[in-house]
Design a protein around this motif. Structure first.
Motif, mmCIF file in Angstrom:
data_model
loop_
_atom_site.group_PDB
_atom_site.id
_atom_site.type_symbol
_atom_site.label_atom_id
_atom_site.label_comp_id
_atom_site.label_asym_id
_atom_site.label_seq_id
_atom_site.Cartn_x
_atom_site.Cartn_y
_atom_site.Cartn_z
ATOM 1 N N THR A 66 0.824 -1.228 0.000
ATOM 2 C CA THR A 66 0.000 0.000 0.000
ATOM 3 C C THR A 66 0.851 1.269 0.000
ATOM 4 O O THR A 66 0.324 2.374 0.003
ATOM 5 N N ARG A 67 2.180 1.114 0.021
ATOM 6 C CA ARG A 67 3.108 2.264 -0.078
ATOM 7 C C ARG A 67 2.831 3.302 1.019
ATOM 8 O O ARG A 67 2.924 4.502 0.807
ATOM 9 N N ASP A 68 2.535 2.805 2.189
ATOM 10 C CA ASP A 68 2.245 3.745 3.295
ATOM 11 C C ASP A 68 2.866 3.271 4.608
ATOM 12 O O ASP A 68 2.339 3.515 5.689
ATOM 13 N N ASN A 69 4.026 2.604 4.491
ATOM 14 C CA ASN A 69 4.707 2.132 5.709
ATOM 15 C C ASN A 69 6.184 2.509 5.618
ATOM 16 O O ASN A 69 7.055 1.652 5.422
ATOM 17 N N LEU A 70 6.457 3.811 5.723
ATOM 18 C CA LEU A 70 7.818 4.324 5.528
ATOM 19 C C LEU A 70 8.681 4.054 6.758
ATOM 20 O O LEU A 70 8.278 4.351 7.882
ATOM 21 N N LEU A 71 9.844 3.456 6.499
ATOM 22 C CA LEU A 71 10.849 3.256 7.555
ATOM 23 C C LEU A 71 12.011 4.200 7.273
ATOM 24 O O LEU A 71 12.525 4.233 6.150
ATOM 25 N N THR A 72 12.428 4.977 8.280
ATOM 26 C CA THR A 72 13.617 5.822 8.151
ATOM 27 C C THR A 72 14.629 5.351 9.185
ATOM 28 O O THR A 72 14.319 5.306 10.382
ATOM 29 N N LEU A 73 15.792 4.916 8.718
ATOM 30 C CA LEU A 73 16.806 4.360 9.624
ATOM 31 C C LEU A 73 18.069 5.217 9.549
ATOM 32 O O LEU A 73 18.612 5.430 8.465
ATOM 33 N N ILE A 74 18.502 5.694 10.714
ATOM 34 C CA ILE A 74 19.726 6.504 10.822
ATOM 35 C C ILE A 74 20.798 5.660 11.522
ATOM 36 O O ILE A 74 20.498 4.957 12.482
ATOM 37 N N ASN A 75 22.003 5.704 11.003
ATOM 38 C CA ASN A 75 23.117 4.878 11.513
ATOM 39 C C ASN A 75 22.720 3.413 11.652
ATOM 40 O O ASN A 75 22.925 2.796 12.712
ATOM 41 N N PRO A 76 22.129 2.825 10.583
ATOM 42 C CA PRO A 76 21.689 1.413 10.697
ATOM 43 C C PRO A 76 22.882 0.456 10.782
ATOM 44 O O PRO A 76 23.892 0.643 10.093
ATOM 45 N N GLU A 77 22.750 -0.562 11.636
ATOM 46 C CA GLU A 77 23.831 -1.550 11.811
ATOM 47 C C GLU A 77 23.196 -2.925 11.951
ATOM 48 O O GLU A 77 22.295 -3.116 12.783
ATOM 49 N N ILE A 78 23.667 -3.883 11.119
ATOM 50 C CA ILE A 78 23.177 -5.256 11.224
ATOM 51 C C ILE A 78 23.838 -5.897 12.443
ATOM 52 O O ILE A 78 25.064 -6.010 12.488
ATOM 53 N N VAL A 79 23.057 -6.267 13.439
ATOM 54 C CA VAL A 79 23.613 -6.839 14.676
ATOM 55 C C VAL A 79 23.436 -8.353 14.752
ATOM 56 O O VAL A 79 24.072 -9.023 15.565
ATOM 57 N N GLU A 80 22.530 -8.875 13.894
ATOM 58 C CA GLU A 80 22.353 -10.335 13.813
ATOM 59 C C GLU A 80 21.969 -10.681 12.374
ATOM 60 O O GLU A 80 21.245 -9.915 11.724
#
Ligand code: K2U
Ligand code: ZN
Length: 170
Positions: A66-80
């Motif tokens: 539905t193009r209405d679930n915006l995620l904004t990630l700052i300094n993203p880090e894969i931890v697992e």
């Protein structure tokens, strides 16, 4: 709000390493908003700040139907990360090129939200693929670098030919 120009592979600026965001201030909020507008207009399901020639660790993603679930990630880090999956990928910086890439099946990503709060997200399937794809952009890597040298040469030649045709037309 503004649409931002998207760098095209093999632009060397796509290889720059993004710096961590020290302070989630108005300029970062405006950047994220403009990146989201640019992503929705493209259209795409993700966009990294590197692709709009801003070398800060900011990504936006929306894999919803539905193009209405915006995620904004700052300094993203894969931890697992666990498992393996193969998915057909594309990239707004490599228009018209799609190919299979193997990545982790499930990831847990730690990041800051637009209020500067630390969050974690657990993802699988397309969201996991997109998170890995966008976080890789922040390290200066484009998905085609997972492909064979021959495929990369053919992609560069195809994009160079497209750029020449576009330039002759304009
Ligand atoms: O980095 C980008 O340019 C974003 C990609 C996101 C993507 C990552 C992994 C797998 C597929 C897409 C663009 O959205 S490419 C355009 C697109 C849109 C929907 C589905 C596939 C490709
Ligand atoms: Zn991409």
């Amino acid at each position: 709000m503004s649409l931002l120009p998207i760098l095209r592979f093999p632009d060397p600026r796509l290889k720059k390493i993004a710096a961590p965001v020290r302070n989630v201030d108005e300029s970062i909020i405006r950047l994220a908003r403009d990146m989201a507008e640019t992503m929705y207009q493209a259209p795409g399901i993700g966009l990294a700040a590197t692709q709009v020639d801003v070398h800060k660790q900011v990504i936006v993603i929306d894999t919803s139907e539905t193009r209405d679930n915006l995620l904004t990630l700052i300094n993203p880090e894969i931890v697992e990360s666990e498992g393996r999956q193969e998915c057909e990928e594309g990239c707004l910086s490599v228009p018209g090129i799609y190919d299979k890439v193997e990545r982790a099946e499930r990831v847990v990503v730690r990041y800051l939200d637009l209020e500067g709060r630390e969050k974690t997200i657990e993802a699988d399937e397309l969201l996991a693929v997109c998170l890995q794809h966008e976080i890789e952009h922040l390290s200066g890597k484009v998905f085609v670098e997972h492909l064979s040298r021959l495929k990369q040469l053919r992609i560069k030649a195809k994009l160079a030919k497209q750029a020449k045709i576009t330039a002759a037309r304009d």
